[in-house]
Design an enzyme around this catalytic site. Structure first.
Site, short mmCIF file in Angstrom:
data_model
loop_
_atom_site.label_atom_id
_atom_site.label_comp_id
_atom_site.label_asym_id
_atom_site.label_seq_id
_atom_site.Cartn_x
_atom_site.Cartn_y
_atom_site.Cartn_z
N LYS A 1 -8.05 1.65 -3.18
CA LYS A 1 -7.73 1.22 -1.80
C LYS A 1 -7.63 2.43 -0.87
O LYS A 1 -8.15 2.41 0.25
CB LYS A 1 -6.40 0.46 -1.85
CG LYS A 1 -5.66 0.33 -0.53
CD LYS A 1 -5.86 -1.00 0.13
CE LYS A 1 -5.19 -1.01 1.50
NZ LYS A 1 -5.52 -2.14 2.29
N LYS B 1 -1.19 5.22 8.58
CA LYS B 1 -0.32 5.23 7.38
C LYS B 1 -1.17 5.39 6.12
O LYS B 1 -0.90 6.22 5.25
CB LYS B 1 0.48 3.91 7.32
CG LYS B 1 1.30 3.77 6.07
CD LYS B 1 1.63 2.31 5.75
CE LYS B 1 1.89 2.18 4.27
NZ LYS B 1 2.05 0.83 3.80
N THR C 1 0.87 -1.18 0.00
CA THR C 1 0.00 0.00 0.00
C THR C 1 0.90 1.23 0.00
O THR C 1 1.55 1.53 1.01
CB THR C 1 -0.90 0.03 1.25
OG1 THR C 1 -1.63 -1.19 1.31
CG2 THR C 1 -1.88 1.19 1.17
P1 NAD Z 1 6.00 -5.86 7.33
O1 NAD Z 1 6.78 -4.70 7.82
O2 NAD Z 1 5.59 -6.94 8.29
O3 NAD Z 1 6.81 -6.61 6.16
C1 NAD Z 1 7.57 -5.96 5.19
C2 NAD Z 1 8.77 -6.83 4.85
O4 NAD Z 1 9.52 -6.17 3.82
C3 NAD Z 1 9.73 -7.01 6.05
O5 NAD Z 1 9.98 -8.40 6.20
C4 NAD Z 1 10.97 -6.25 5.64
O6 NAD Z 1 12.18 -6.81 6.16
C5 NAD Z 1 10.90 -6.35 4.13
N1 NAD Z 1 11.69 -5.33 3.43
C6 NAD Z 1 11.79 -4.02 3.71
N2 NAD Z 1 12.63 -3.41 2.86
C7 NAD Z 1 13.06 -4.37 2.00
C8 NAD Z 1 13.96 -4.38 0.89
N3 NAD Z 1 14.58 -3.26 0.51
N4 NAD Z 1 14.18 -5.54 0.25
C9 NAD Z 1 13.56 -6.68 0.65
N5 NAD Z 1 12.71 -6.75 1.70
C10 NAD Z 1 12.46 -5.60 2.37
O7 NAD Z 1 4.73 -5.25 6.59
P2 NAD Z 1 3.34 -6.00 6.24
O8 NAD Z 1 2.41 -5.87 7.40
O9 NAD Z 1 3.66 -7.33 5.67
O10 NAD Z 1 2.76 -5.02 5.12
C11 NAD Z 1 3.28 -4.99 3.81
C12 NAD Z 1 2.43 -4.06 2.96
O11 NAD Z 1 1.10 -4.54 2.93
C13 NAD Z 1 2.37 -2.63 3.52
O12 NAD Z 1 2.42 -1.72 2.46
C14 NAD Z 1 1.04 -2.61 4.25
O13 NAD Z 1 0.49 -1.30 4.31
C15 NAD Z 1 0.21 -3.52 3.38
N6 NAD Z 1 -0.91 -4.15 4.09
C16 NAD Z 1 -0.72 -4.68 5.34
C17 NAD Z 1 -1.78 -5.27 6.00
C18 NAD Z 1 -1.61 -5.86 7.38
O14 NAD Z 1 -2.62 -6.17 8.02
N7 NAD Z 1 -0.38 -6.06 7.86
C19 NAD Z 1 -3.05 -5.34 5.37
C20 NAD Z 1 -3.21 -4.83 4.09
C21 NAD Z 1 -2.12 -4.23 3.45
#
Ligand code: NAD
Length: 342
Positions: A216, A291, A140
C-alpha cells in the site's frame, strides 16, 4: 505477489455456505454457532465498513463496537439496532469477539489500542481457544509499528494479527467495494479473505504480516509523485498555450499516462466528475495523501532504501496542506498551488 489469483475474487469463488463455514472454521470448542465480532474505530471508513459487515453476517451474530468518540458508537447502534452492542472499552471487545477489526487513524492509535488489548493479556471468555482469535488491522500505518503489534499478539499466544490496509476511499467503504492488501501467515489467508470480502470486492495477499502495508505504501508513494508530476506537466503545456483537453488526451495515449492524468486529472474541466472539476471537493484529501507519503518515506528510510524525490515531495505536500486555498481539498489541488490556470 503470492496467491493473488487464488483470492482476488473471493466472492465469486466462495459460495455463501462455504463463506459461512469459512467464517466458522477453527472454532472447534464453540458452544454455539453464533459468531462474535469486534469493530474498533467507527470513523469515515470504519463506520460504513462496520455497517456492511453487520448487514452481511448472520442475524444471530453479535458485533461489539467501540470508538473513543462515544457519539460514533451511539449513532452506529441507532442505525443498526439488531445484533450490535457498544463495548465499554477495547478490552471488552477483545474478550468477547473472535474476529476483531480495527480502523484507526495513525500508528500511535493502533499501538495504543493493541497495548490496551494485549497487556495484560485478554482471553476470550466464552470457551473459545485464544489461538483462534483473529485481529485484522485495516489502518494505514508503518510496517514497523504493525510488526511490533503482531509480534506482541503472536508471542503471547493471544491470537493471529494481520495487516489489511485498503483502497477505495469512503465511497468504496459505503458501497462495500474496497480493495484490501493483506499481509498474513498462509494459514489465516482464507479466513481473513472471507471476512474482508464482506466489506470489499478484492483481497490481495501480498505475503507475510507487514506485506499489505508495504504494498500500500509503495503504491501511494508512486501516486503522490505522479500527482505532482501530472500537475506540473499539465501546467507546463497549458502555459505554453496548449489546449488542456487535447494535452490530456495525448498524454493518456502516450508514455506519461497514469492515474492522475487519466482518472483524476488536476485541471478543472478536463475530466467531468473528477474533484478538480468541482472545486477539488471530495476525493483523496491532501492531508491523507501526505500522511501516506510520510509513512512510506519513513519506512523506506528505516530500511535504508535510497529515494531520490522523497524529500522534495514531502516538503511540497507540507506546503500545499497548509495553504488556505488548498487545505482539506482533493490532492490534485497541487495544480492550483502551482498557480495552474483554472
Ligand atoms: P477517521 O479519523 O475518520 O476515523 C478514525 C476513528 O478512530 C475515529 O472515529 C476515532 O474517534 C477513532 N479512534 C481513534 N482513537 C481511538 C481509540 N484509541 N479507540 C477507539 N477508537 C479510536 O479516519 P478514517 O478516514 O476512517 O481512516 C482510518 C484509516 O483508514 C486511516 O489509517 C486512513 O489512513 C485509512 N484510509 C482512509 C481512507 C479515506 O479515504 N478516509 C482511505 C483508505 C485508507
Amino acid at each position: 505477489m503470492r496467491a493473488v489469483s487464488a483470492v482476488a475474487s473471493p466472492l465469486r469463488r466462495i459460495s455463501p455456505i462455504a463463506l459461512r463455514q469459512g467464517l466458522r472454521r477453527g472454532f472447534s470448542s464453540s458452544r454455539n454457532l453464533q459468531a462474535t465480532w469486534g469493530f474498533i474505530g467507527l470513523g469515515r471508513m470504519g463506520f460504513p465498513m462496520a455497517k456492511n459487515l453487520r448487514a452481511k453476517i448472520p442475524a444471530e451474530d453479535t458485533i461489539f463496537v467501540q470508538d473513543v468518540n462515544t457519539a460514533a458508537s451511539k449513532k452506529f447502534l441507532e442505525e443498526n439496532p439488531q445484533g450490535v452492542r457498544i463495548a465499554d472499552n477495547v478490552r471488552e471487545v477483545a474478550e468477547k469477539a473472535e474476529t476483531i477489526i480495527t480502523v484507526l487513524p495513525e500508528p500511535q492509535h493502533v499501538a495504543g489500542v493493541y497495548k490496551q488489548i494485549l497487556e495484560p493479556p485478554t482471553l476470550l471468555k466464552d470457551g473459545f481457544t485464544t489461538t483462534e482469535r483473529l485481529f485484522i488491522d485495516c489502518s494505514t500505518i508503518d510496517p514497523m509499528t504493525s510488526g511490533h503489534v503482531a509480534n506482541a499478539a503472536h508471542t503471547s499466544g493471544q491470537g493471529k494479527f494481520i495487516d489489511a490496509p485498503m483502497s477505495g476511499g469512503v465511497v468504496g467503504a459505503q458501497a462495500g467495494t474496497l480493495t484490501f492488501m493483506i499481509g498474513a501467515a498462509p494459514e489465516v489467508v482464507e479466513r481473513a479473505t472471507a471476512v474482508l470480502s464482506l466489506m470489499g470486492r478484492r483481497v490481495l495477499h501480498l505475503g507475510d504480516q507487514g506485506s499489505g502495508l508495504k504494498g500500500k505504501l509503495a503504491n501511494n508513494y508512486l501516486l503522490a509523485l505522479n500527482n505532482i508530476a501530472t500537475a506540473e506537466a499539465m501546467n507546463m503545456g497549458i502555459q505554453w498555450g496548449l489546449d488542456p483537453k487535447a494535452l490530456a488526451g495525448m498524454i493518456n495515449i502516450s508514455t506519461g499516462k497514469c492515474w492522475p492524468s487519466e482518472v483524476n486529472n488536476p485541471v478543472p474541466g478536463v475530466i467531468e466528475g473528477a474533484p478538480a472539476s468541482r472545486g477539488y471537493e471530495g476525493g483523496f484529501g491532501v492531508t491523507l495523501a501526505n500522511k501516506d507519503l510520510k509513512l512510506a518515506i519513513k519506512a523506506a528510510k528505516e530500511a535504508k532504501i535510497k529515494l531520490a524525490l522523497a524529500d522534495t515531495a514531502q516538503a511540497f505536500y507540507d506546503e500545499v496542506e497548509q495553504a488556505e486555498n488548498c487545505k482539506g481539498r482533493d490532492f490534485s489541488v497541487v495544480y492550483r498551488y502551482l498557480g495552474g490556470k483554472e
